[in-house]
Design a protein around this motif. Structure first.
Motif, PDB file in Angstrom:
ATOM      1  N   GLY A  16       3.734  -2.875  -3.434  1.00 54.75           N
ATOM      2  CA  GLY A  16       3.690  -2.119  -2.198  1.00 54.75           C
ATOM      3  C   GLY A  16       3.107  -2.945  -1.071  1.00 54.75           C
ATOM      4  O   GLY A  16       2.558  -4.037  -1.277  1.00 54.75           O
ATOM      5  N   PRO A  17       3.181  -2.437   0.157  1.00 57.97           N
ATOM      6  CA  PRO A  17       2.748  -3.221   1.310  1.00 57.97           C
ATOM      7  C   PRO A  17       1.259  -3.504   1.356  1.00 57.97           C
ATOM      8  O   PRO A  17       0.830  -4.421   2.056  1.00 57.97           O
ATOM      9  CB  PRO A  17       3.181  -2.342   2.498  1.00 57.97           C
ATOM     10  CG  PRO A  17       3.296  -0.960   1.946  1.00 57.97           C
ATOM     11  CD  PRO A  17       3.761  -1.144   0.535  1.00 57.97           C
ATOM     12  N   LEU A  18       0.439  -2.737   0.626  1.00 58.24           N
ATOM     13  CA  LEU A  18      -1.006  -2.985   0.599  1.00 58.24           C
ATOM     14  C   LEU A  18      -1.449  -3.633  -0.713  1.00 58.24           C
ATOM     15  O   LEU A  18      -2.631  -3.602  -1.059  1.00 58.24           O
ATOM     16  CB  LEU A  18      -1.771  -1.669   0.798  1.00 58.24           C
ATOM     17  CG  LEU A  18      -1.493  -0.891   2.083  1.00 58.24           C
ATOM     18  CD1 LEU A  18      -2.385   0.351   2.156  1.00 58.24           C
ATOM     19  CD2 LEU A  18      -1.701  -1.762   3.323  1.00 58.24           C
ATOM     20  N   SER A  19      -0.522  -4.231  -1.430  1.00 59.71           N
ATOM     21  CA  SER A  19      -0.827  -4.743  -2.777  1.00 59.71           C
ATOM     22  C   SER A  19      -1.789  -5.929  -2.763  1.00 59.71           C
ATOM     23  O   SER A  19      -2.297  -6.328  -3.817  1.00 59.71           O
ATOM     24  CB  SER A  19       0.459  -5.124  -3.506  1.00 59.71           C
ATOM     25  OG  SER A  19       1.169  -6.123  -2.794  1.00 59.71           O
ATOM     26  N   ASP A  20      -2.035  -6.501  -1.589  1.00 59.26           N
ATOM     27  CA  ASP A  20      -2.998  -7.608  -1.509  1.00 59.26           C
ATOM     28  C   ASP A  20      -4.412  -7.120  -1.236  1.00 59.26           C
ATOM     29  O   ASP A  20      -5.319  -7.938  -1.065  1.00 59.26           O
ATOM     30  CB  ASP A  20      -2.570  -8.603  -0.433  1.00 59.26           C
ATOM     31  CG  ASP A  20      -2.480  -7.971   0.948  1.00 59.26           C
ATOM     32  OD1 ASP A  20      -2.310  -6.740   1.025  1.00 59.26           O
ATOM     33  OD2 ASP A  20      -2.583  -8.706   1.952  1.00 59.26           O
ATOM     34  N   LEU A  21      -4.601  -5.799  -1.215  1.00 62.99           N
ATOM     35  CA  LEU A  21      -5.921  -5.249  -0.913  1.00 62.99           C
ATOM     36  C   LEU A  21      -6.597  -4.737  -2.184  1.00 62.99           C
ATOM     37  O   LEU A  21      -5.954  -4.156  -3.050  1.00 62.99           O
ATOM     38  CB  LEU A  21      -5.807  -4.087   0.076  1.00 62.99           C
ATOM     39  CG  LEU A  21      -5.265  -4.391   1.466  1.00 62.99           C
ATOM     40  CD1 LEU A  21      -5.240  -3.108   2.293  1.00 62.99           C
ATOM     41  CD2 LEU A  21      -6.091  -5.461   2.162  1.00 62.99           C
ATOM     42  N   ARG A  22      -7.901  -4.930  -2.235  1.00 62.07           N
ATOM     43  CA  ARG A  22      -8.708  -4.330  -3.293  1.00 62.07           C
ATOM     44  C   ARG A  22      -9.661  -3.322  -2.656  1.00 62.07           C
ATOM     45  O   ARG A  22     -10.358  -3.622  -1.690  1.00 62.07           O
ATOM     46  CB  ARG A  22      -9.503  -5.388  -4.059  1.00 62.07           C
ATOM     47  CG  ARG A  22     -10.447  -4.787  -5.114  1.00 62.07           C
ATOM     48  CD  ARG A  22     -11.043  -5.862  -6.004  1.00 62.07           C
ATOM     49  NE  ARG A  22     -10.010  -6.452  -6.839  1.00 62.07           N
ATOM     50  CZ  ARG A  22     -10.059  -7.694  -7.350  1.00 62.07           C
ATOM     51  NH1 ARG A  22     -11.097  -8.466  -7.086  1.00 62.07           N
ATOM     52  NH2 ARG A  22      -9.089  -8.138  -8.105  1.00 62.07           N
ATOM     53  N   VAL A  23      -9.655  -2.116  -3.217  1.00 62.66           N
ATOM     54  CA  VAL A  23     -10.469  -1.018  -2.714  1.00 62.66           C
ATOM     55  C   VAL A  23     -11.395  -0.549  -3.835  1.00 62.66           C
ATOM     56  O   VAL A  23     -10.941  -0.296  -4.953  1.00 62.66           O
ATOM     57  CB  VAL A  23      -9.584   0.159  -2.249  1.00 62.66           C
ATOM     58  CG1 VAL A  23     -10.445   1.319  -1.765  1.00 62.66           C
ATOM     59  CG2 VAL A  23      -8.616  -0.297  -1.160  1.00 62.66           C
ATOM     60  N   ILE A  24     -12.666  -0.429  -3.535  1.00 66.31           N
ATOM     61  CA  ILE A  24     -13.616   0.162  -4.472  1.00 66.31           C
ATOM     62  C   ILE A  24     -13.891   1.588  -4.001  1.00 66.31           C
ATOM     63  O   ILE A  24     -14.336   1.800  -2.871  1.00 66.31           O
ATOM     64  CB  ILE A  24     -14.935  -0.638  -4.544  1.00 66.31           C
ATOM     65  CG1 ILE A  24     -14.659  -2.126  -4.816  1.00 66.31           C
ATOM     66  CG2 ILE A  24     -15.848  -0.034  -5.611  1.00 66.31           C
ATOM     67  CD1 ILE A  24     -13.897  -2.407  -6.088  1.00 66.31           C
ATOM     68  N   GLU A  25     -13.610   2.548  -4.865  1.00 62.21           N
ATOM     69  CA  GLU A  25     -13.820   3.951  -4.518  1.00 62.21           C
ATOM     70  C   GLU A  25     -15.050   4.480  -5.248  1.00 62.21           C
ATOM     71  O   GLU A  25     -15.060   4.554  -6.478  1.00 62.21           O
ATOM     72  CB  GLU A  25     -12.594   4.782  -4.888  1.00 62.21           C
ATOM     73  CG  GLU A  25     -12.732   6.251  -4.535  1.00 62.21           C
ATOM     74  CD  GLU A  25     -11.576   7.077  -5.050  1.00 62.21           C
ATOM     75  OE1 GLU A  25     -11.828   7.950  -5.916  1.00 62.21           O
ATOM     76  OE2 GLU A  25     -10.426   6.860  -4.617  1.00 62.21           O
TER      77      GLU A  25
END
Length: 410
Positions: A16-25
């Motif tokens: 997906g278009p945000l696949s280079d992002l890592r998010v900690i929830e």
């Protein structure tokens, strides 16, 4: 109407278009996690940190299946990785710190000051990771006299003005049947995160995104504040109508159903009265323009209701569509599942769930023509990805992981 079946992605690949992002929830319930869901839908790697004992309370909330499992959890936790981590321990705080050092975005919806007490405030985390964006979703925001208070979506809906104008004028203020305040705060938090990412691209520095539930609700309150301040007009509860916007209401049909008709624009009203068989009403001084129709809203609604009540809903909808008049049914879940438009646009797709088998779920919105989002898997089991994340991202050894598990950190 059959809906597309989508197989769960077995290797949890990020696409997906945000696949280079890592998010900690680090949030729980809905206000923070819905932000995580939206980012995950478009490919972000969302690593959800959950308490080892019980996990996110959303695992137990909402209507349950016959197996006693939440039917909400598979949706709000879709596309996420679950890692257990006791943030009340120094070891758990260090795991969070190490993961955040590798991340683009941190989402949290604890009470203001909680992360600071754990040594996880923005100043400390930003020193580790200058590009970090910290998304903070709370009832009242990070500042102001109410900031320390516990904030729930329902309170934010009331404070933001939505509750007062919702419902029947003869009843107490109503709520919508969903957690709209929490969801709105999460949507604005997502917008803020994406805008802040643009800031990182330009400056190399992250920032705090402060999304308050009451302010998210307030943002949708149109001109209610200047209406009162400048004219003394206070909007009140009006049930199924908006005052002075007519005709736009729910009307009865001969088959004990009802349909919505929205024909408040002059040209559309002319088409409606032609469908009714009374085209002369378009030139009637009581109905000839928007202002006059609003002034005679009650009698106009009665006139239209008298017409619709003599006809079957299917016949009415077919006629109104032919005449170019916006109209529709009031949908429930069973109507959505049977509707050909939902199916054609894949608005609801069917995923495979370990316990439930076929699991219908609303698809990603909005639709992007070149880089669409996707649902790759449904909400994970508690701690399903703990070993994977600790080993692959933090280089923790099997012995390290065993020690953390033995001490109750994970």
């Amino acid at each position: 109407m059959a809906h597309e079946h989508v197989e769960t992605t077995p290797d949890h690949a990020q696409v997906g278009p945000l696949s280079d992002l890592r998010v900690i929830e680090m949030g729980q319930l809905l206000a923070g996690p819905f932000c995580g869901q939206l980012l995950a839908d478009f490919g972000a790697e969302v690593i959800k940190l959950e308490d080892p004992g019980h996990g996110d309370p959303m695992r137990q909330w909402g209507r349950k299946s016959s197996q006693g499992q939440s039917l909400w959890w598979p949706i709000v936790a879709r596309n996420k990785k679950s890692v257990t981590c006791n943030l009340r321990t120094p070891e758990g705080q260090q795991i969070a710190r190490d993961l955040i050092a590798t991340a683009d975005i941190l989402i949290e919806n604890f009470r203001p000051g909680t992360l600071e007490r754990w040594g996880l405030g923005f100043e400390e985390l930003s020193a580790l990771n200058p590009r970090l964006i910290m998304v903070r979703v709370t009832g009242y925001g990070q500042t102001g006299p109410y900031a320390p208070r516990a904030g729930y979506g329902s309170i934010g809906e009331a404070m933001g003005g939505l509750r007062y104008i919702t419902g029947d004028p003869e009843s107490l203020p109503s709520r919508t049947g969903i957690s709209i305040g929490d969801s709105l705060a999460a949507v604005f938090a997502t917008i803020g995160a994406l805008v802040a990412l643009r800031g990182v691209q330009r400056t190399g520095r992250g920032q705090v995104v402060d999304s308050a539930i009451y302010e998210a609700v307030l943002s949708l309150m149109e001109s209610t504040v200047p209406e009162y301040q400048l004219t003394g007009y206070q909007r009140e509860r009006t049930g199924s109508i908006l005052p002075n916007v007519a005709p736009s209401n729910v009307y009865p049909t001969a088959d004990d159903s009802s349909i919505l008709i929205a024909a408040n624009q002059d040209t559309v009203f002319r088409r409606l009265v032609a469908a009714i068989g009374s085209p002369e009403l378009a030139d009637d001084p009581r109905y000839c323009n928007h202002t006059e129709r609003g002034a005679h809203q009650t009698e106009l609604d009665a006139l239209i209701a008298g017409w619709t009540a003599r006809h079957q809903s299917d016949d009415l909808l077919a006629l109104l569509e032919q005449k170019g008049v916006p109209a529709g049914r009031i949908y429930r879940a069973k109507d959505m599942l049977a509707d050909p438009h939902f199916a054609a646009r894949e608005a609801i797709i069917t995923m495979q769930h370990k316990l439930f088998g076929d699991f219908p779920v609303q698809n990603v919105a909005p639709k992007l023509s070149s880089t669409p989002g996707s649902i790759r898997w449904l909400g994970p089991e508690l701690g399903e990805h703990t070993v994977e994340v600790l080993a692959d991202i933090l280089d923790r050894t099997p012995i390290d992981i065993d020690d953390l598990r033995a001490s109750g950190v994970i």
